[in-house]
Design an enzyme around this catalytic site. Structure first.
Site, PDB file in Angstrom:
ATOM      1  N   ASP A  67       0.813  -1.210   0.000  1.00 20.95           N
ATOM      2  CA  ASP A  67       0.000   0.000   0.000  1.00 20.95           C
ATOM      3  C   ASP A  67       0.849   1.264   0.000  1.00 20.95           C
ATOM      4  O   ASP A  67       2.063   1.227   0.213  1.00 20.95           O
ATOM      5  CB  ASP A  67      -0.949   0.002   1.215  1.00 20.95           C
ATOM      6  CG  ASP A  67      -0.262  -0.450   2.500  1.00 20.95           C
ATOM      7  OD1 ASP A  67       0.974  -0.319   2.593  1.00 20.95           O
ATOM      8  OD2 ASP A  67      -0.950  -0.927   3.415  1.00 20.95           O
ATOM      9  N   ASN A 136      -7.004  -3.106  14.486  1.00 21.73           N
ATOM     10  CA  ASN A 136      -8.403  -3.387  14.138  1.00 21.73           C
ATOM     11  C   ASN A 136      -8.529  -4.602  13.214  1.00 21.73           C
ATOM     12  O   ASN A 136      -9.571  -4.825  12.616  1.00 21.73           O
ATOM     13  CB  ASN A 136      -9.048  -2.154  13.494  1.00 21.73           C
ATOM     14  CG  ASN A 136      -8.357  -1.755  12.195  1.00 21.73           C
ATOM     15  OD1 ASN A 136      -7.429  -2.438  11.748  1.00 21.73           O
ATOM     16  ND2 ASN A 136      -8.786  -0.670  11.584  1.00 21.73           N
TER      17      ASN A 136
HETATM   18  C1  GLP Z   1      -0.136  -0.114   8.709  1.00 21.32           C
HETATM   19  C2  GLP Z   1       0.106  -0.766   7.336  1.00 21.32           C
HETATM   20  C3  GLP Z   1       0.048  -2.259   7.428  1.00 21.32           C
HETATM   21  C4  GLP Z   1       0.741  -2.674   8.717  1.00 21.32           C
HETATM   22  C5  GLP Z   1      -0.099  -2.281   9.879  1.00 21.32           C
HETATM   23  C6  GLP Z   1       0.559  -2.498  11.232  1.00 21.32           C
HETATM   24  O1  GLP Z   1      -0.963   0.959   8.706  1.00 21.32           O
HETATM   25  N1  GLP Z   1      -0.703  -0.316   6.253  1.00 21.32           N
HETATM   26  O2  GLP Z   1       0.630  -2.841   6.288  1.00 21.32           O
HETATM   27  O3  GLP Z   1       0.904  -4.061   8.751  1.00 21.32           O
HETATM   28  O4  GLP Z   1      -0.593  -0.969   9.738  1.00 21.32           O
HETATM   29  O5  GLP Z   1       1.518  -1.548  11.475  1.00 21.32           O
HETATM   30  P1  GLP Z   1       2.569  -1.639  12.670  1.00 21.32           P
HETATM   31  O6  GLP Z   1       3.471  -2.769  12.341  1.00 21.32           O
HETATM   32  O7  GLP Z   1       3.280  -0.322  12.656  1.00 21.32           O
HETATM   33  O8  GLP Z   1       1.795  -1.875  13.903  1.00 21.32           O
END
Ligand code: GLP
Length: 241
Positions: A67, A136
């Site tokens: 993304d 979430n």
């Molecule tokens: C983000 C990304 C995801 C990621 C998730 C967890 O917003 N779009 O690809 O896996 O949220 O993020 P984190 O590892 O910083 O908790």
């Protein structure tokens, strides 16, 4: 679904890196699906170390990121493009032409998403998709209520995601409210998936994803239907399992 329970974040990162490295060694032309976020940072560090030790060659590896924020350009330090450059790409011998990240500044979203999918297909599909999980239950930026049949598309970020990701911005008002994300179907089309989860704040989402009903309310729950998923989780992340 295989669940590997690991003591701590550092060891989890090593294990995940090890799986990615094996993929690269066994299939030097692999197509990797890459994730961003804090969870996967340790894994990228380990991969860079292995590259520096001469154990890996990325010259034929192709990558597709999950993304990118919408309305943020590549040079912006908060962009996932910048994140990937800083944490992985600038440290390894990947060919720039083999790196794919949705263009957050596109003027034609539909076309951008269509071309992204076509490129994945033309490369033969994703061999190994790396995932984190949102608090979430989101994967990529597929938020609760998403359509399981969606391919790459424009998504509206959930309030919880905007709040969670505000830690990377100066203020919550700076966090983009939209993103371009691979869809659940894109993720499910990957041949193999690894999902990393670390810390108490992911425990509930992981529990629902792995043990709960398969529902768009918990986007990661769809992974229960994938034939080759490995979840690598540390003790805190697994505390509800
Ligand atoms: C983000 C990304 C995801 C990621 C998730 C967890 O917003 N779009 O690809 O896996 O949220 O993020 P984190 O590892 O910083 O908790």
């Amino acid at each position: 679904m295989k669940v590997i329970l690991i003591e701590d974040y550092q060891t989890m990162s090593k294990k995940a890196a090890n799986i990615v490295e094996s993929q690269i060694i066994l299939k030097p032309h692999s197509v990797l699906g890459l994730a961003t976020g804090e969870t996967v940072l340790g894994m990228y560090k380990e991969i860079v170390k292995s590259f520096e030790n001469g154990d890996l060659d990325f010259s034929d590896i192709k990558t597709f990121n999950l993304d990118e924020y919408y309305g943020i350009d590549k040079e912006n330090k908060r962009s996932y493009y910048y994140y990937m450059e800083e944490n992985l790409f600038k440290h390894i011998n990947i060919n720039n032409a083999n790196i794919h990240i949705p263009d957050g500044m596109t003027s034609d979203i539909e076309e951008e998403c269509k071309i992204y999918e076509e490129k994945i297909e033309r490369c033969g599909g994703i061999d190994l998709q790396i995932l984190g999980i949102g608090r979430n239950g989101h994967i990529g930026f597929n938020e609760p209520g998403c359509k399981f049949e969606a391919l790459t598309h424009l998504v509206h970020l959930d309030k919880t995601t905007i709040k969670d990701n505000s830690r990377f911005f100066n203020s919550i008002s700076e966090v983009p409210t939209k993103a371009i994300s691979m869809g659940i179907k894109t993720i499910m089309n990957a041949k193999k998936v690894i999902l990393l989860a670390s810390g108490q704040e992911k425990a509930e989402a992981l529990y629902k994803a792995l043990r709960g009903n398969i529902t768009p309310k918990v986007p990661a729950s769809i992974l229960q239907l994938h034939s080759d998923v490995t979840v690598i989780v540390d003790r805190d992340g697994a505390s509800r399992l």
